[in-house]
Structures are given as C-alpha cells and as structure tokens.
Design an enzyme around this catalytic site. Structure first.
Site, PDB file in Angstrom:
ATOM      1  N   GLY A  41      56.603  30.720  36.052  1.00  0.00           N
ATOM      2  CA  GLY A  41      56.237  29.349  36.363  1.00  0.00           C
ATOM      3  C   GLY A  41      54.733  29.189  36.315  1.00  0.00           C
ATOM      4  O   GLY A  41      54.000  29.864  37.037  1.00  0.00           O
ATOM      5  N   ASP A  84      57.384  31.681  41.104  1.00  0.00           N
ATOM      6  CA  ASP A  84      56.838  30.367  41.450  1.00  0.00           C
ATOM      7  C   ASP A  84      57.331  29.371  40.397  1.00  0.00           C
ATOM      8  O   ASP A  84      56.570  28.580  39.870  1.00  0.00           O
ATOM      9  CB  ASP A  84      55.306  30.434  41.476  1.00  0.00           C
ATOM     10  CG  ASP A  84      54.680  29.185  42.106  1.00  0.00           C
ATOM     11  OD1 ASP A  84      55.372  28.483  42.854  1.00  0.00           O
ATOM     12  OD2 ASP A  84      53.493  28.930  41.827  1.00  0.00           O
ATOM     13  N   HIS A  87      62.307  24.976  41.641  1.00  0.00           N
ATOM     14  CA  HIS A  87      62.671  25.033  43.054  1.00  0.00           C
ATOM     15  C   HIS A  87      64.086  24.556  43.346  1.00  0.00           C
ATOM     16  O   HIS A  87      64.436  24.282  44.487  1.00  0.00           O
ATOM     17  CB  HIS A  87      61.651  24.240  43.890  1.00  0.00           C
ATOM     18  CG  HIS A  87      60.341  24.966  44.050  1.00  0.00           C
ATOM     19  ND1 HIS A  87      59.996  26.057  43.272  1.00  0.00           N
ATOM     20  CD2 HIS A  87      59.297  24.771  44.875  1.00  0.00           C
ATOM     21  CE1 HIS A  87      58.801  26.481  43.639  1.00  0.00           C
ATOM     22  NE2 HIS A  87      58.343  25.718  44.608  1.00  0.00           N
ATOM     23  N   ASP A 113      56.052  29.241  48.015  1.00  0.00           N
ATOM     24  CA  ASP A 113      56.718  28.051  48.574  1.00  0.00           C
ATOM     25  C   ASP A 113      57.926  28.404  49.435  1.00  0.00           C
ATOM     26  O   ASP A 113      58.963  27.748  49.361  1.00  0.00           O
ATOM     27  CB  ASP A 113      57.103  27.075  47.444  1.00  0.00           C
ATOM     28  CG  ASP A 113      55.894  26.644  46.626  1.00  0.00           C
ATOM     29  OD1 ASP A 113      54.878  26.261  47.234  1.00  0.00           O
ATOM     30  OD2 ASP A 113      55.950  26.717  45.399  1.00  0.00           O
TER      31      ASP A 113
HETATM   32 MG    MG Z   1      54.332  27.124  43.999  1.00  0.00          MG
END
Ligand code: MG
Length: 158
Positions: A41, A84, A87, A113
């Site tokens: 990501g 990352d 999500h 996160d």
């Molecule tokens: Mg992030």
C-alpha cells in the site's frame, strides 16, 4: 534519520504521523539485515521515504498489482513486511495471509492503523493484528500510535 529525507517525508502527503514514521525507519534499519523490506500500500510514498531512508533509496522496486496476486508469485523470505493496504476485511486478510508467512524468523511484521476502539478507526487492521498475536508466530516488540511491530518468533501464522 538524514535531515533532508526527514523533511521530505514530513512534507509528503499521507497518513503517517512523524513519530510513527520514525518508528518505521528504525524498524527498517533494524530488520533489513534479515531480508528485503516490503511495503503493502502506497498512497504518495510518504512511508516509503521513511523505510528507504535506511540508505537504500536506490534499491526501491515498485510492484504494481493486487497484493494477493503478487503474494501468490512471491518466493523469498522478508526481513520486514509493512501492511498498510486496503482497510476492508477482505483486503487486510489477504495481505496478512499472503505476506505474513514470508516474514523471516527474527524479521518483523508491521501493521498500520491498528485501533482497538472502533470510534478511532476501522477494525480490519486491528483484527489481523489480533490474529497475528493469537497465532503465536509473532511477539509484539513495539507500538507507536497505530503502528504495531510484531517480531516473528514462531512457525505457523494461523
Ligand atoms: Mg495507513
């Protein structure tokens, strides 16, 4: 970290507070000797600057593709995996299942996160973080904000 690179990292667009970025840089320095550092990501490359500031700016290789598809082709142990990416649960699970097995013994799995409280953020990264801890394959060695660093200390990822 080199002052010029630190300035570039802080100026880059993205979602990585400076303290988390420095933790990422320190982890890259510490674990790169165990194998390549892989980031899943990238928005505008902010975290990539932190990761590569370990003196490897000229060795960055960009792979464009879906994480799960690239993982299916991957065959090399990694010193560090930084998740990352997407999500959603589907994306986070695919990232975990596709890449966590490639973290070398003594290497590190970093997940960004991670929020225990749903009011603070989405739960998909938190759920794969919990899964990694429960697997017994990883031991948490550091937490900086929502960045969690888990060292590979056991075999099966679960
Ligand atoms: Mg992030």
């Amino acid at each position: 970290m080199d002052a010029e690179l630190l300035e570039a990292a802080e100026a880059a667009e993205g979602f990585m507070p400076p303290a988390e970025g420095l933790a990422l840089f320190e982890a890259a320095v510490r674990y790169a000797g165990r194998g390549p550092v892989l980031e899943i990501g990238s928005y505008c490359g902010k975290s990539t600057i932190y990761l590569a500031a370990a003196g490897v700016e000229d060795d960055v290789v960009v792979v464009v593709g879906r994480s799960a598809e690239v993982a299916r082709l991957w065959r090399a142990p990694l010193g560090m995996v930084f998740i990352d990416g997407g999500h959603t649960d589907a994306a986070a699970v695919a990232d975990y299942e596709g890449w966590a097995p490639w973290v070398a013994p003594g290497g590190v799995l970093a997940i960004h996160d991670v929020f225990a409280d749903p009011a603070e953020g989405g739960q998909a990264p938190y759920r794969i973080y919990r899964r990694a801890v429960r697997s017994g394959a990883f031991t948490q060695v550091r937490r900086e904000g929502s960045l969690h660093l888990l060292e590979r200390t056991g075999p099966g990822i679960g």
